[in-house]
Enzyme design. Sequence first.
Site, PDB file in Angstrom:
ATOM      1  N   ASN A  64       1.151  -1.177   0.138  1.00 53.90           N
ATOM      2  CA  ASN A  64       0.142   0.026   0.253  1.00 53.90           C
ATOM      3  C   ASN A  64       1.034   1.529   0.150  1.00 53.90           C
ATOM      4  O   ASN A  64       1.559   1.495   0.551  1.00 53.90           O
ATOM      5  CB  ASN A  64      -0.747  -0.051   1.032  1.00 53.90           C
ATOM      6  CG  ASN A  64      -2.051   1.220   1.214  1.00 53.90           C
ATOM      7  OD1 ASN A  64      -1.529   1.841   0.003  1.00 53.90           O
ATOM      8  ND2 ASN A  64      -2.767   0.875   1.987  1.00 53.90           N
ATOM      9  N   ASN A  87       3.641   5.074 -11.499  1.00 57.81           N
ATOM     10  CA  ASN A  87       1.783   5.051 -12.382  1.00 57.81           C
ATOM     11  C   ASN A  87       0.276   4.334 -11.524  1.00 57.81           C
ATOM     12  O   ASN A  87      -0.774   5.108 -11.732  1.00 57.81           O
ATOM     13  CB  ASN A  87       1.571   3.971 -12.837  1.00 57.81           C
ATOM     14  CG  ASN A  87       0.503   3.330 -13.840  1.00 57.81           C
ATOM     15  OD1 ASN A  87       0.047   4.479 -15.026  1.00 57.81           O
ATOM     16  ND2 ASN A  87       0.085   2.356 -13.751  1.00 57.81           N
ATOM     17  N   SER A 139      -1.725  13.011 -16.605  1.00 53.11           N
ATOM     18  CA  SER A 139      -3.272  13.080 -17.542  1.00 53.11           C
ATOM     19  C   SER A 139      -3.586  14.447 -17.862  1.00 53.11           C
ATOM     20  O   SER A 139      -2.940  15.459 -17.898  1.00 53.11           O
ATOM     21  CB  SER A 139      -4.505  12.963 -16.367  1.00 53.11           C
ATOM     22  OG  SER A 139      -5.227  12.676 -17.168  1.00 53.11           O
ATOM     23  N   TYR A 153      -9.141  15.601  -9.573  1.00 51.18           N
ATOM     24  CA  TYR A 153      -7.721  14.130  -9.931  1.00 51.18           C
ATOM     25  C   TYR A 153      -6.930  14.523 -10.787  1.00 51.18           C
ATOM     26  O   TYR A 153      -5.850  15.662 -10.832  1.00 51.18           O
ATOM     27  CB  TYR A 153      -8.846  13.950 -10.869  1.00 51.18           C
ATOM     28  CG  TYR A 153      -8.128  12.170 -11.372  1.00 51.18           C
ATOM     29  CD1 TYR A 153      -7.504  10.658 -11.539  1.00 51.18           C
ATOM     30  CD2 TYR A 153      -8.122  12.867 -13.138  1.00 51.18           C
ATOM     31  CE1 TYR A 153      -6.810  10.077 -12.200  1.00 51.18           C
ATOM     32  CE2 TYR A 153      -7.631  12.645 -13.604  1.00 51.18           C
ATOM     33  CZ  TYR A 153      -7.149  11.304 -13.859  1.00 51.18           C
ATOM     34  OH  TYR A 153      -5.919  10.042 -14.296  1.00 51.18           O
ATOM     35  N   ALA A 155      -6.400  18.410 -10.157  1.00 49.66           N
ATOM     36  CA  ALA A 155      -5.339  18.700  -9.311  1.00 49.66           C
ATOM     37  C   ALA A 155      -4.144  18.293  -8.823  1.00 49.66           C
ATOM     38  O   ALA A 155      -2.976  18.173  -9.054  1.00 49.66           O
ATOM     39  CB  ALA A 155      -5.867  19.354  -8.066  1.00 49.66           C
ATOM     40  N   LYS A 157      -3.404  15.329 -10.696  1.00 51.82           N
ATOM     41  CA  LYS A 157      -2.067  15.275 -11.464  1.00 51.82           C
ATOM     42  C   LYS A 157      -1.271  16.287 -12.403  1.00 51.82           C
ATOM     43  O   LYS A 157      -0.076  16.277 -12.471  1.00 51.82           O
ATOM     44  CB  LYS A 157      -2.481  14.424 -12.448  1.00 51.82           C
ATOM     45  CG  LYS A 157      -3.616  12.959 -12.636  1.00 51.82           C
ATOM     46  CD  LYS A 157      -2.667  12.145 -12.340  1.00 51.82           C
ATOM     47  CE  LYS A 157      -3.638  10.839 -12.476  1.00 51.82           C
ATOM     48  NZ  LYS A 157      -2.538   9.430 -12.384  1.00 51.82           N
TER      49      LYS A 157
END
Lengths: 248, 75
Positions: A64, A87, A139, A153, A155, A157
Site C-alpha cells: 500500500n 503510475n 493526465s 483528480y 489537481a 495530476k
Amino acid sequence: MKNPFSLEGKTVLITGAASGIGKATAQQCTEMGAKVVLLDLNSEGLKQTASEIGRDDSEYFVVNLTEYEQLCETVSKLPKLDGVVSNAGIVKSLLARFSEKTDMEKIFEINTYSHINLVQQLIAQKKLNKGASIVFTSSMSGVYCGIVGGSLYGATKSALVGYSKALALELAPRGIRVNTIHPGMVETPLTKNTALSQDILDEDAKNYPLSRYGKPEEIAYAIVYLLSDATVWMTGSKLLIDGGYSVK
Amino acid sequence: MEINDFIKNFADQFEDTDPREINSATLFHDLDECDSLIALAVLNIIEKKYSKKVTFDEMKKCKTVEDLFNLVAAK
C-alpha cells in the site's frame, strides 16, 4: 548496431502494475527486454500480471503505497533500477462543490503523495542507477484540459508536473531523466469503475478526433520510449497522448 | 433515511428549478434543467449524505424521485 528503443539489460520498477496502463507497461517493458519489478495493492492482479509476462527474473511486491512505513520497507528490498514508472492512481468523479478536505486527502494520498514519497525513498536509499529514467503517469486532465467532476483528480495530476520539473534539475547531474506522460481517456478498469454509463462513455469517445478512447498498450509504448536510450536527452518534458482530444 | 429529506437534498442540486416543483412523483428526467451536470451532482450528494454509490445507468432507469429514493434505500 544497438537498438536505442530496446530495454535490454535494464531493470524497471512499475507501480499500479495489477491492471490498466501499469499492467500493459509491464508487458511491453518485458517484450522490449527489461527485467521488471512490479508493485500494487491488489495481490491477485499483481500475481496475474507477473504470471502473464512469464519472465523468471521478474519480481513483485504487494504494497500500500499510501502507507509510508510499508513503502520504505518495500523500497529497501528493491534492486538497483534503470527505470521507474510511477503510475499508481485512482479516479474520482466529484464536482468542485462537493470536494471536501477528506476527499482531497484521499485522492492526493495515492495520486500525488505516494509518488513523491516513492521517489524520495528511491533517492535516499540509492536505488537509482546513473542514467535512469523516471516516468510519472499524469493526465491530459488538469494539465491540458479540464473534465467535469475532475477538479481534484486534475489537481493531483498537475501536481506531478510541478514536482517533476525541479526533480529533473536535481537529478540531471547523474544523468537521471524525469518526464511525465499525459494520457487522455484510456479503456482501463479505472474508467470502467466510475459512475459513468457505457452510453456516456461511448458518446464522450466521439469527442476524440481519432474517434475512440486509448488502449493501455498505446500509453505503454510511449512509456517504453521514455525509459529507453532513445530519449537520453529528454528530461522535464510532458508527453501528451490523447487521440487528438486537446487539439479541438 | 427519510423521503422528505431525500427530496430536499435532490431539489437542492437544481439552481433554477423551483424546489416546490419537485416532489416524490416528479418525473425528474423531464425537468428542463436536468442535464448530465445535475445528474452528477445528484450522484455526488447521494454518496455524501447516504454513503451509497449509484451509477448513471441505475439513475437513468428511475423515473420518479421516489424511484431513486427506493433505489438508494435498497442499497
